[in-house]
Design a protein around this motif. Structure first.
Motif, PDB file in Angstrom:
ATOM      1  N   GLY A  56       0.802  -1.216   0.000  1.00  0.00           N
ATOM      2  CA  GLY A  56       0.000   0.000   0.000  1.00  0.00           C
ATOM      3  C   GLY A  56       0.837   1.269   0.000  1.00  0.00           C
ATOM      4  N   GLN A  57       2.012   1.199   0.610  1.00  0.00           N
ATOM      5  CA  GLN A  57       2.873   2.373   0.728  1.00  0.00           C
ATOM      6  C   GLN A  57       3.939   2.450  -0.361  1.00  0.00           C
ATOM      7  OE1 GLN A  57       4.394   2.071   4.702  1.00  0.00           O
ATOM      8  NE2 GLN A  57       2.391   2.307   5.639  1.00  0.00           N
ATOM      9  N   LEU A  58       4.123   1.385  -1.084  1.00  0.00           N
ATOM     10  CA  LEU A  58       5.179   1.308  -2.095  1.00  0.00           C
ATOM     11  C   LEU A  58       5.112   2.400  -3.166  1.00  0.00           C
ATOM     12  CD1 LEU A  58       7.617  -0.464  -2.684  1.00  0.00           C
ATOM     13  CD2 LEU A  58       6.140  -1.931  -4.059  1.00  0.00           C
ATOM     14  N   PRO A  59       3.926   2.765  -3.667  1.00  0.00           N
ATOM     15  CA  PRO A  59       3.890   3.798  -4.710  1.00  0.00           C
ATOM     16  C   PRO A  59       4.456   5.154  -4.273  1.00  0.00           C
ATOM     17  CG  PRO A  59       1.834   2.597  -4.684  1.00  0.00           C
ATOM     18  CD  PRO A  59       2.608   2.162  -3.471  1.00  0.00           C
ATOM     19  N   GLN A  60       4.445   5.449  -2.987  1.00  0.00           N
ATOM     20  CA  GLN A  60       4.955   6.726  -2.506  1.00  0.00           C
ATOM     21  C   GLN A  60       6.423   6.671  -2.086  1.00  0.00           C
ATOM     22  OE1 GLN A  60       2.014   5.383  -0.958  1.00  0.00           O
ATOM     23  NE2 GLN A  60       0.760   6.405  -2.462  1.00  0.00           N
ATOM     24  N   ALA A  61       7.086   5.524  -2.279  1.00  0.00           N
ATOM     25  CA  ALA A  61       8.461   5.357  -1.795  1.00  0.00           C
ATOM     26  C   ALA A  61       9.492   6.104  -2.633  1.00  0.00           C
ATOM     27  CB  ALA A  61       8.817   3.873  -1.744  1.00  0.00           C
ATOM     28  N   GLY A  62       9.141   6.489  -3.846  1.00  0.00           N
ATOM     29  CA  GLY A  62      10.073   7.223  -4.680  1.00  0.00           C
ATOM     30  C   GLY A  62      11.008   6.355  -5.492  1.00  0.00           C
ATOM     31  N   LEU A  63      10.692   5.072  -5.610  1.00  0.00           N
ATOM     32  CA  LEU A  63      11.525   4.177  -6.413  1.00  0.00           C
ATOM     33  C   LEU A  63      11.317   4.428  -7.899  1.00  0.00           C
ATOM     34  CD1 LEU A  63      10.869   0.830  -4.509  1.00  0.00           C
ATOM     35  CD2 LEU A  63      13.051   2.020  -4.660  1.00  0.00           C
ATOM     36  N   ALA A  64      12.345   4.133  -8.680  1.00  0.00           N
ATOM     37  CA  ALA A  64      12.209   4.174 -10.138  1.00  0.00           C
ATOM     38  C   ALA A  64      11.176   3.119 -10.543  1.00  0.00           C
ATOM     39  CB  ALA A  64      13.553   3.870 -10.786  1.00  0.00           C
ATOM     40  N   ASP A  65      10.565   3.315 -11.697  1.00  0.00           N
ATOM     41  CA  ASP A  65       9.494   2.415 -12.130  1.00  0.00           C
ATOM     42  C   ASP A  65       9.888   0.949 -12.077  1.00  0.00           C
ATOM     43  OD1 ASP A  65       7.814   4.558 -12.514  1.00  0.00           O
ATOM     44  OD2 ASP A  65       8.074   4.626 -14.689  1.00  0.00           O
ATOM     45  N   GLN A  66      11.049   0.612 -12.637  1.00  0.00           N
ATOM     46  CA  GLN A  66      11.470  -0.793 -12.670  1.00  0.00           C
ATOM     47  C   GLN A  66      11.700  -1.335 -11.270  1.00  0.00           C
ATOM     48  OE1 GLN A  66      11.663  -2.881 -15.492  1.00  0.00           O
ATOM     49  NE2 GLN A  66      11.639  -4.327 -13.810  1.00  0.00           N
ATOM     50  N   ASP A  67      12.305  -0.533 -10.390  1.00  0.00           N
ATOM     51  CA  ASP A  67      12.551  -0.969  -9.010  1.00  0.00           C
ATOM     52  C   ASP A  67      11.232  -1.152  -8.262  1.00  0.00           C
ATOM     53  OD1 ASP A  67      15.285  -0.923  -9.421  1.00  0.00           O
ATOM     54  OD2 ASP A  67      15.492   1.138  -8.699  1.00  0.00           O
ATOM     55  N   ARG A  68      10.293  -0.253  -8.502  1.00  0.00           N
ATOM     56  CA  ARG A  68       8.981  -0.377  -7.859  1.00  0.00           C
ATOM     57  C   ARG A  68       8.271  -1.637  -8.347  1.00  0.00           C
ATOM     58  NH1 ARG A  68       6.752   3.839  -9.651  1.00  0.00           N
ATOM     59  NH2 ARG A  68       5.384   2.823 -11.132  1.00  0.00           N
ATOM     60  N   GLU A  69       8.357  -1.905  -9.652  1.00  0.00           N
ATOM     61  CA  GLU A  69       7.731  -3.114 -10.198  1.00  0.00           C
ATOM     62  C   GLU A  69       8.383  -4.368  -9.621  1.00  0.00           C
ATOM     63  OE1 GLU A  69       7.823  -2.830 -14.473  1.00  0.00           O
ATOM     64  OE2 GLU A  69       6.699  -0.962 -14.446  1.00  0.00           O
ATOM     65  N   ASP A  70       9.709  -4.351  -9.462  1.00  0.00           N
ATOM     66  CA  ASP A  70      10.407  -5.493  -8.870  1.00  0.00           C
ATOM     67  C   ASP A  70       9.968  -5.707  -7.425  1.00  0.00           C
ATOM     68  OD1 ASP A  70      11.765  -5.834 -11.251  1.00  0.00           O
ATOM     69  OD2 ASP A  70      13.649  -4.949 -10.518  1.00  0.00           O
ATOM     70  N   ALA A  71       9.878  -4.629  -6.668  1.00  0.00           N
ATOM     71  CA  ALA A  71       9.447  -4.730  -5.269  1.00  0.00           C
ATOM     72  C   ALA A  71       8.011  -5.221  -5.191  1.00  0.00           C
ATOM     73  CB  ALA A  71       9.590  -3.377  -4.570  1.00  0.00           C
ATOM     74  N   ASP A  72       7.153  -4.699  -6.048  1.00  0.00           N
ATOM     75  CA  ASP A  72       5.754  -5.111  -6.082  1.00  0.00           C
ATOM     76  C   ASP A  72       5.646  -6.604  -6.415  1.00  0.00           C
ATOM     77  OD1 ASP A  72       2.772  -3.954  -6.333  1.00  0.00           O
ATOM     78  OD2 ASP A  72       3.089  -5.453  -7.908  1.00  0.00           O
TER      79      ASP A  72
END
Length: 135
Positions: free
Chosen positions: A57-73
């Motif tokens: 739920g909080q991941l989108p606001q973490a400031g990660l680059a798109d690819q890093d956010r997708e990997d974390a997700d």
């Protein structure tokens, strides 16, 4: 003598094996897909499920680059998929998914990622600490 060869021209996706519970996008420029898993959490993994669900739920606001956010997700969803299966969670699969998730959060926790939201560094550090030793 020479048998004519059969040529198949498919106009859409072709699955050559059994598939279940998949999602795919076809002929789309951009797409956002979500899948909800309402399976019961394996006993003893409730705390991990809550932690990872909150993290998602909080991941989108973490400031990660798109690819890093997708990997974390993807890693977070892998954790949830592993602990909500009918059979007991595979420890190796779970450890790998958690390690990937922690690795994706590390740049935020260490402040390497520029432009992260206020409090994101502390949030990522807390998330990594929560994921450490939980399995």
């Amino acid at each position: 003598m020479n048998e004519p060869q059969s040529v198949n021209n498919y106009d859409g996706p072709v699955f050559n094996a059994e598939v279940s519970g998949i999602q795919f996008a076809w002929n789309n420029d951009t797409v956002t897909q979500n899948q909800q898993n309402n399976s019961a959490v394996a006993p003893g993994f409730e705390k991990l499920a809550k932690l990872v669900t909150d993290l998602l739920g909080q991941l989108p606001q973490a400031g990660l680059a798109d690819q890093d956010r997708e990997d974390a997700d993807s890693a977070a969803r892998e954790v949830l998929a592993t602990i909500t299966q009918p059979e007991p969670p595979e420890p190796g699969r779970l450890r790998r998914a958690i390690a990937t998730l922690k690795g994706a959060l590390a740049p935020v926790a260490t402040g390497v990622v520029a432009g992260t939201a206020v409090g994101a560094q502390e949030w990522a550090r807390t998330a990594i600490e929560g994921l450490t030793g939980i399995v």
